[in-house]
Scaffold this motif. Sequence first.
Motif, PDB file in Angstrom:
ATOM      1  N   SER A   1      63.804  22.837  -5.063  1.00 53.56           N
ATOM      2  CA  SER A   1      62.974  22.163  -4.081  1.00 53.56           C
ATOM      3  C   SER A   1      63.809  21.099  -3.354  1.00 53.56           C
ATOM      4  CB  SER A   1      61.800  21.490  -4.787  1.00 53.56           C
ATOM      5  OG  SER A   1      61.127  20.638  -3.915  1.00 53.56           O
ATOM      6  N   PRO A   2      63.613  20.918  -2.053  1.00 58.10           N
ATOM      7  CA  PRO A   2      64.311  19.844  -1.351  1.00 58.10           C
ATOM      8  C   PRO A   2      63.943  18.465  -1.903  1.00 58.10           C
ATOM      9  CG  PRO A   2      63.317  21.353   0.208  1.00 58.10           C
ATOM     10  CD  PRO A   2      62.845  21.754  -1.139  1.00 58.10           C
ATOM     11  N   LEU A   3      62.767  18.357  -2.496  1.00 55.11           N
ATOM     12  CA  LEU A   3      62.337  17.095  -3.078  1.00 55.11           C
ATOM     13  C   LEU A   3      63.232  16.685  -4.247  1.00 55.11           C
ATOM     14  CD1 LEU A   3      60.275  14.847  -2.901  1.00 55.11           C
ATOM     15  CD2 LEU A   3      58.817  16.165  -4.424  1.00 55.11           C
ATOM     16  N   ASP A   4      63.766  17.656  -4.988  1.00 56.05           N
ATOM     17  CA  ASP A   4      64.689  17.349  -6.082  1.00 56.05           C
ATOM     18  C   ASP A   4      65.936  16.641  -5.556  1.00 56.05           C
ATOM     19  OD1 ASP A   4      62.920  18.571  -7.793  1.00 56.05           O
ATOM     20  OD2 ASP A   4      64.037  20.473  -7.841  1.00 56.05           O
TER      21      ASP A   4
ATOM     22  N   ILE B   1      66.207  14.938  -2.696  1.00 57.13           N
ATOM     23  CA  ILE B   1      65.820  13.615  -2.188  1.00 57.13           C
ATOM     24  C   ILE B   1      65.637  12.642  -3.340  1.00 57.13           C
ATOM     25  CG2 ILE B   1      63.973  12.361  -0.993  1.00 57.13           C
ATOM     26  CD1 ILE B   1      63.614  14.923   0.722  1.00 57.13           C
ATOM     27  N   THR B   2      65.013  13.089  -4.421  1.00 54.51           N
ATOM     28  CA  THR B   2      64.832  12.249  -5.603  1.00 54.51           C
ATOM     29  C   THR B   2      66.177  11.866  -6.206  1.00 54.51           C
ATOM     30  OG1 THR B   2      62.741  13.349  -6.039  1.00 54.51           O
ATOM     31  CG2 THR B   2      63.701  12.112  -7.858  1.00 54.51           C
TER      32      THR B   2
ATOM     33  N   SER C   1      66.809   7.824  -6.220  1.00 56.84           N
ATOM     34  CA  SER C   1      66.528   7.196  -7.516  1.00 56.84           C
ATOM     35  C   SER C   1      67.448   6.013  -7.814  1.00 56.84           C
ATOM     36  CB  SER C   1      66.609   8.218  -8.644  1.00 56.84           C
ATOM     37  OG  SER C   1      65.520   9.070  -8.585  1.00 56.84           O
TER      38      SER C   1
ATOM     39  N   ARG D   1      66.373   3.113  -5.596  1.00 58.07           N
ATOM     40  CA  ARG D   1      65.126   2.521  -6.075  1.00 58.07           C
ATOM     41  C   ARG D   1      65.384   1.650  -7.303  1.00 58.07           C
ATOM     42  NH1 ARG D   1      61.451   3.813 -10.122  1.00 58.07           N
ATOM     43  NH2 ARG D   1      62.806   5.547 -10.629  1.00 58.07           N
TER      44      ARG D   1
END
Length: 77
Positions: free
Chosen positions: A56-59, A61-62, A66, A69
Amino acid sequence: MIMTLFILVITSIIAFAFIPQLKKKKETKTIITFSIILLFATAINIGIALKLKIPSPLDFITFIFSPIRDLIVSLTK
Protein backbone atom coordinates in the motif's frame (compact mmCIF):
# COMPACT_ATOMS: atom_id res chain seq x y z
CA MET A 1 -3.97 -15.89 -17.20
CA ILE A 2 -7.26 -15.13 -18.91
CA MET A 3 -7.75 -12.13 -16.65
CA THR A 4 -4.32 -10.81 -17.69
CA LEU A 5 -5.24 -11.09 -21.36
CA PHE A 6 -8.57 -9.37 -20.66
CA ILE A 7 -6.74 -6.49 -18.93
CA LEU A 8 -4.35 -6.15 -21.88
CA VAL A 9 -7.25 -6.12 -24.36
CA ILE A 10 -9.11 -3.44 -22.40
CA THR A 11 -5.91 -1.39 -22.11
CA SER A 12 -5.36 -1.64 -25.86
CA ILE A 13 -8.92 -0.53 -26.56
CA ILE A 14 -8.48 2.47 -24.26
CA ALA A 15 -5.18 3.41 -25.89
CA PHE A 16 -6.54 3.08 -29.44
CA ALA A 17 -9.58 5.14 -28.48
CA PHE A 18 -7.73 8.13 -27.01
CA ILE A 19 -4.25 8.35 -28.54
CA PRO A 20 -5.36 9.08 -32.15
CA GLN A 21 -7.50 11.98 -30.92
CA LEU A 22 -4.54 13.38 -29.03
CA LYS A 23 -2.27 12.97 -32.06
CA LYS A 24 -4.68 15.01 -34.19
CA LYS A 25 -4.46 17.83 -31.66
CA LYS A 26 -0.65 17.39 -31.45
CA GLU A 27 -0.76 16.89 -27.67
CA THR A 28 2.62 15.18 -27.29
CA LYS A 29 3.02 15.83 -23.56
CA THR A 30 -0.50 14.59 -22.90
CA ILE A 31 0.17 11.41 -24.89
CA ILE A 32 3.32 10.72 -22.88
CA THR A 33 1.59 11.37 -19.55
CA PHE A 34 -1.44 9.31 -20.56
CA SER A 35 0.77 6.42 -21.68
CA ILE A 36 2.80 6.39 -18.46
CA ILE A 37 -0.30 6.44 -16.25
CA LEU A 38 -2.02 3.77 -18.38
CA LEU A 39 1.09 1.56 -18.24
CA PHE A 40 1.34 1.96 -14.46
CA ALA A 41 -2.36 1.17 -13.97
CA THR A 42 -2.11 -1.84 -16.27
CA ALA A 43 0.88 -3.21 -14.37
CA ILE A 44 -0.90 -2.83 -11.03
CA ASN A 45 -4.06 -4.49 -12.35
CA ILE A 46 -2.10 -7.41 -13.78
CA GLY A 47 -0.36 -7.77 -10.42
CA ILE A 48 -3.71 -7.86 -8.67
CA ALA A 49 -5.05 -10.39 -11.19
CA LEU A 50 -2.02 -12.62 -10.54
CA LYS A 51 -2.59 -12.24 -6.78
CA LEU A 52 0.80 -10.63 -6.14
CA LYS A 53 1.33 -8.80 -2.87
CA ILE A 54 1.31 -5.13 -3.78
CA PRO A 55 2.28 -2.83 -0.92
CA SER A 56 0.00 0.00 0.00
CA PRO A 57 1.27 3.55 -0.66
CA LEU A 58 0.21 4.31 2.91
CA ASP A 59 2.96 1.97 4.18
CA PHE A 60 5.59 4.10 2.42
CA ILE A 61 4.10 7.35 3.73
CA THR A 62 4.02 5.93 7.26
CA PHE A 63 7.65 4.81 6.93
CA ILE A 64 8.70 8.33 5.89
CA PHE A 65 6.70 10.32 8.43
CA SER A 66 6.99 8.13 11.55
CA PRO A 67 10.48 9.41 12.48
CA ILE A 68 9.36 12.99 11.86
CA ARG A 69 6.31 12.49 14.09
CA ASP A 70 8.46 10.91 16.80
CA LEU A 71 10.87 13.86 16.65
CA ILE A 72 8.07 16.41 16.98
CA VAL A 73 6.48 14.49 19.87
CA SER A 74 9.83 14.29 21.69
CA LEU A 75 10.41 18.03 21.22
CA THR A 76 7.02 18.93 22.68
CA LYS A 77 7.48 16.91 25.89
